[in-house]
Scaffold this motif. Sequence first.
Motif, PDB file in Angstrom:
ATOM      1  N   TYR A  47       0.802  -1.222   0.000  1.00 37.81           N
ATOM      2  CA  TYR A  47       0.000   0.000   0.000  1.00 37.81           C
ATOM      3  C   TYR A  47       0.839   1.279   0.000  1.00 37.81           C
ATOM      4  O   TYR A  47       1.601   1.520   0.923  1.00 37.81           O
ATOM      5  CB  TYR A  47      -0.897  -0.009   1.237  1.00 37.81           C
ATOM      6  N   PRO A  48       0.673   2.122  -1.021  1.00 31.27           N
ATOM      7  CA  PRO A  48       1.332   3.435  -0.984  1.00 31.27           C
ATOM      8  C   PRO A  48       0.387   4.476  -0.370  1.00 31.27           C
ATOM      9  O   PRO A  48      -0.819   4.445  -0.589  1.00 31.27           O
ATOM     10  CB  PRO A  48       1.573   3.744  -2.459  1.00 31.27           C
ATOM     11  N   HIS A  49       0.940   5.387   0.387  1.00 35.58           N
ATOM     12  CA  HIS A  49       0.141   6.462   0.963  1.00 35.58           C
ATOM     13  C   HIS A  49      -0.367   7.348  -0.171  1.00 35.58           C
ATOM     14  O   HIS A  49       0.406   7.728  -1.056  1.00 35.58           O
ATOM     15  CB  HIS A  49       0.983   7.272   1.954  1.00 35.58           C
ATOM     16  N   PRO A  50      -1.657   7.705  -0.180  1.00 38.38           N
ATOM     17  CA  PRO A  50      -2.213   8.469  -1.312  1.00 38.38           C
ATOM     18  C   PRO A  50      -1.546   9.823  -1.541  1.00 38.38           C
ATOM     19  O   PRO A  50      -1.477  10.288  -2.671  1.00 38.38           O
ATOM     20  CB  PRO A  50      -3.684   8.651  -0.960  1.00 38.38           C
ATOM     21  N   GLU A  51      -1.063  10.467  -0.498  1.00 36.65           N
ATOM     22  CA  GLU A  51      -0.471  11.789  -0.659  1.00 36.65           C
ATOM     23  C   GLU A  51       0.999  11.740  -1.033  1.00 36.65           C
ATOM     24  O   GLU A  51       1.458  12.504  -1.863  1.00 36.65           O
ATOM     25  CB  GLU A  51      -0.661  12.613   0.618  1.00 36.65           C
ATOM     26  N   SER A  52       1.747  10.830  -0.419  1.00 39.68           N
ATOM     27  CA  SER A  52       3.190  10.821  -0.644  1.00 39.68           C
ATOM     28  C   SER A  52       3.642   9.747  -1.630  1.00 39.68           C
ATOM     29  O   SER A  52       4.722   9.839  -2.194  1.00 39.68           O
ATOM     30  CB  SER A  52       3.926  10.594   0.684  1.00 39.68           C
TER      31      SER A  52
END
Length: 123
Positions: free
Chosen positions: A98-103
């Motif tokens: 999972y990648p963070h949506p903002e970073s």
Amino acid sequence: MKVTTEYMEETTAAMVAAGFSCEHERLAKRRDEMLVYEGHQWTLTRGPEVTLELQALRYPAGAERFYLRIVDYHGIESFSFELDSWKHWPDRVEFKYYPHPESGRGLSFKLWLHRRDTPSSPS
């Protein structure tokens, strides 16, 4: 890089070329005669201490999802988690969850395909 079942096949082939053994299984899950998903599972093993399972699943609407389960990695294990992406190079595979949506930063790890016998020097 677009992740696809074909790219997962390429990745497993690269791991086999680097010394992993591989068992391939076709998957299909049905519920009440309806197809829930179909796909592939590759179980990759290197020695007695490394076993990984990679899955590529396709759902009837066409969506593909990819999973990694660490069955055993020198005593570490994990549940099957959905991969966001992965990339393989001649010396390693980097799996990203999972990648963070903002970073865009997320949990990832590198699996070195060849032994790295370089001793670390004390600081």
